[in-house]
Design an enzyme around this catalytic site. Structure first.
Site, PDB file in Angstrom:
ATOM      1  N   CYS A   1     114.686 -33.274 120.543  1.00  0.00           N
ATOM      2  CA  CYS A   1     115.080 -31.871 120.546  1.00  0.00           C
ATOM      3  C   CYS A   1     114.347 -31.026 119.503  1.00  0.00           C
ATOM      4  CB  CYS A   1     116.596 -31.755 120.397  1.00  0.00           C
ATOM      5  SG  CYS A   1     117.452 -32.582 121.765  1.00  0.00           S
TER       6      CYS A   1
ATOM      7  N   LYS B   1     123.709 -26.079 124.234  1.00  0.00           N
ATOM      8  CA  LYS B   1     122.591 -26.415 125.120  1.00  0.00           C
ATOM      9  C   LYS B   1     122.881 -27.720 125.837  1.00  0.00           C
ATOM     10  CE  LYS B   1     119.543 -28.812 121.822  1.00  0.00           C
ATOM     11  NZ  LYS B   1     119.463 -30.120 122.433  1.00  0.00           N
TER      12      LYS B   1
ATOM     13  N   ASP C   1     121.293 -29.850 116.615  1.00  0.00           N
ATOM     14  CA  ASP C   1     122.001 -31.095 116.982  1.00  0.00           C
ATOM     15  C   ASP C   1     122.379 -32.010 115.815  1.00  0.00           C
ATOM     16  OD1 ASP C   1     121.406 -30.059 119.467  1.00  0.00           O
ATOM     17  OD2 ASP C   1     120.038 -31.655 120.034  1.00  0.00           O
TER      18      ASP C   1
END
Length: 181
Positions: free
Chosen positions: A119, A86, A10
């Site tokens: 995350c 995701k 991310d």
């Protein structure tokens, strides 16, 4: 025999200045992640980019088809590098990540990314529980400031707390410089 892959979680535009959810130290962490990425590319080791696309009602960043959801230029994927999309903090949940790692014969993960407290944490814990040996490049990650029950914690404290917690059982902690050396 151990085979490593770099997982970049991310590192997307919305976490950088001008984005919808900028994190303290995103530029510094992104620069460290870029150095680790360069090392993996030069040594021919596999790289997997994780890109979060928010589909949860009420989400305000990483929205589908927005510039903010794009992977930041500091770690932009090459054509031959895998990008796993995701929708949840855990990069393994309802994604192709485990299949990609199995295809590559990977059993050790080197993890960088954002956010330390969401995350990176969720993915590292899941990976360790699945039997992967995990190494987190702590200075190639960053977290958000948080508040709970009237107690405020700055991003540096949040990041340190999550790195310390992961380092107790789930992963080895290392700096980008030591990893590259």
């Amino acid at each position: 025999m151990s085979k490593k892959a770099l997982i970049i979680i991310d590192i997307q535009n919305d976490y950088f200045p001008g984005g919808k959810f900028p994190l303290d130290n995103s530029e510094q962490a992104g620069a460290k992640a870029a150095r680790v990425l360069d090392h993996f590319r030069k040594t021919g080791q596999p790289v997997i980019h994780i890109q979060h696309i928010s589909v949860k009602e009420g989400a305000f960043f990483f929205l589908p088809a927005t510039e903010g959801a794009e992977i930041h230029t500091c770690v932009k994927p090459l054509m031959n590098e895998t990008v796993v999309l995701k929708n949840f903090p855990n990069s393994f949940r309802e994604t192709a990540l485990e299949d990609e790692l199995n295809k590559l014969g990977v059993n050790e993960l080197v993890i960088t990314g954002m956010m330390s407290n969401m995350c990176v944490d969720a993915t590292t814990r899941a990976a360790a529980d699945m039997g992967y040996k995990c190494t987190v490049v702590h200075d190639a990650c960053c977290g958000a400031s948080l508040e709970f029950d009237g107690v405020k914690a700055g991003s540096a404290e949040v990041h340190a707390g999550f790195m310390a917690s992961l380092g107790m059982f789930y992963a080895q902690m290392i700096s980008a410089e030591k990893l590259i050396a």
